[in-house]
Design an enzyme around this catalytic site. Sequence first.
Site, PDB file in Angstrom:
ATOM      1  CG  ASP A 194       3.319  -0.543  -4.193  1.00 58.63           C
ATOM      2  OD1 ASP A 194       3.534  -1.669  -3.581  1.00 58.63           O
ATOM      3  OD2 ASP A 194       2.694  -0.406  -5.488  1.00 58.63           O
ATOM      4  CD  GLU A 277       5.042  -4.040  -0.290  1.00 66.36           C
ATOM      5  OE1 GLU A 277       4.052  -4.690   0.302  1.00 66.36           O
ATOM      6  OE2 GLU A 277       5.052  -3.785  -1.504  1.00 66.36           O
ATOM      7  CB  CYS A 355     -13.392  -0.419  -0.862  1.00 71.15           C
ATOM      8  SG  CYS A 355     -13.680  -1.297   0.991  1.00 71.15           S
ATOM      9  CG  ASP A 365       0.729   0.586  -8.709  1.00 70.17           C
ATOM     10  OD1 ASP A 365       0.656  -0.447  -8.137  1.00 70.17           O
ATOM     11  OD2 ASP A 365       0.973   0.797  -9.823  1.00 70.17           O
TER      12      ASP A 365
END
Length: 431
Positions: A194, A277, A355, A365
């Site tokens: 990432d 990514e 969450c 990250d």
Amino acid sequence: MKLRYSFRAYPSASQCGRLARAFGCARVVWNDALRLRRDAHAKGLPRPKAAELSKRVITEAKKTSERAWLGEVSAVVLQQSLRDLESAYSNFFASKNGTRRGPAMGPPKTKKKTARQAIRFTANARWSITEGGKLRLPKIGDLQVRWSRQLPSEPSSVTIIKDPSGRYFASFVVEAEDKPWPELDVEETDTGIDVGLSSYAVLRRRKIASPKFFRRQERKLRRAQRAVSRKQKGSNNRRKARQTIARIHARIADQRRDFIEQETTRIVRQSQAVYVEDLNVKGMATRRGRLGKSVHDQSLGTFARTLEAKCTRYGRTFVKVSRWFPSTQLCSNPRCGRLTGPKGRQQLHVRAWTCTGCGTRHDRDENAEVNIRAAGRKRAAEMRREAERQNACGEHVRPRTPGQRSSNQEPTRSPTAARGRAGGNHPRSRG
């Protein structure tokens, strides 16, 4: 695989003059040929061919008093300058037609004396490396080169480069074979990456801090740019001040390049599979806001390209995850998987979040790296299944019904059709 090996060159004072003459001749040939093509386009005439351009801007130009000095340099240098122009136009037309991948390219531009200079010698120029380790070039002499490593094979060409800071380089194109490293345990060593701004990259078990090479030199660069603005245009003092700025930029580029080479080599050495990514770096830098300078300072595109090339050469798996995959917003808890993470640029300052679905506390990250790794494993499995479904001829192997023939199989005729009666599957058989 073709690789480029660059070494620092140290020409003498007389050789610098001969190189400057060669740079100038190649630049003039480029600009003359570019002007002829532009004039033909403006008048609606067919574009001149490469042979015609070579005849007009090299052969016939040498016979005139204005361009007689073109004969003082190697003819290979001039011909390669024309070939570079043809390649530039080919890339431009391919970009406009949509057959070339990558960002849109513009038409070739006029070359300037103050920009980066380069000339190329192919095997036809009969250049060589002497027993003493010097680079022998036609009509230039023996250049002193600092050989930091050995060439893996016989080079096909050499390019002499002078960057804006005044340094000289000898760049060789060589053919190198892939060198697969010993395989590692995929389950234990694969990693998602990432990339970002606060941390350069977050891997499976470690983080790479952002070096910020440009930001470190920004104050010195600003001071040097102010000094240039105070110098009179066209003066030697202004030329020296501009060279100071070029040296600062060259130092930043060298530090960034060395950092990327070391980190990518370490990642490839420690990981059997790498998942990254597929970011739109150019779009990230040009959107509204003040992140453009920081995004370009990270050089994320060069990092991804270098990592992919090394994975290919050393036998590692490299997978790109879609840029639309919500790696930051997705909860990495296998029992949850809800999109409750921070969204948009307005929440970039949120580095940790909880969450709301399962109550798990996530580092922004690290959570993204876990999600990228899971998506990369899934994509790698799909790629393996696609490769297994293809046979040696490249056709997908699928179960066929009895009597069905392959699309690549030639039609045949049965013995009864060969005697003129019905039968067989030949297009000309009568039934």
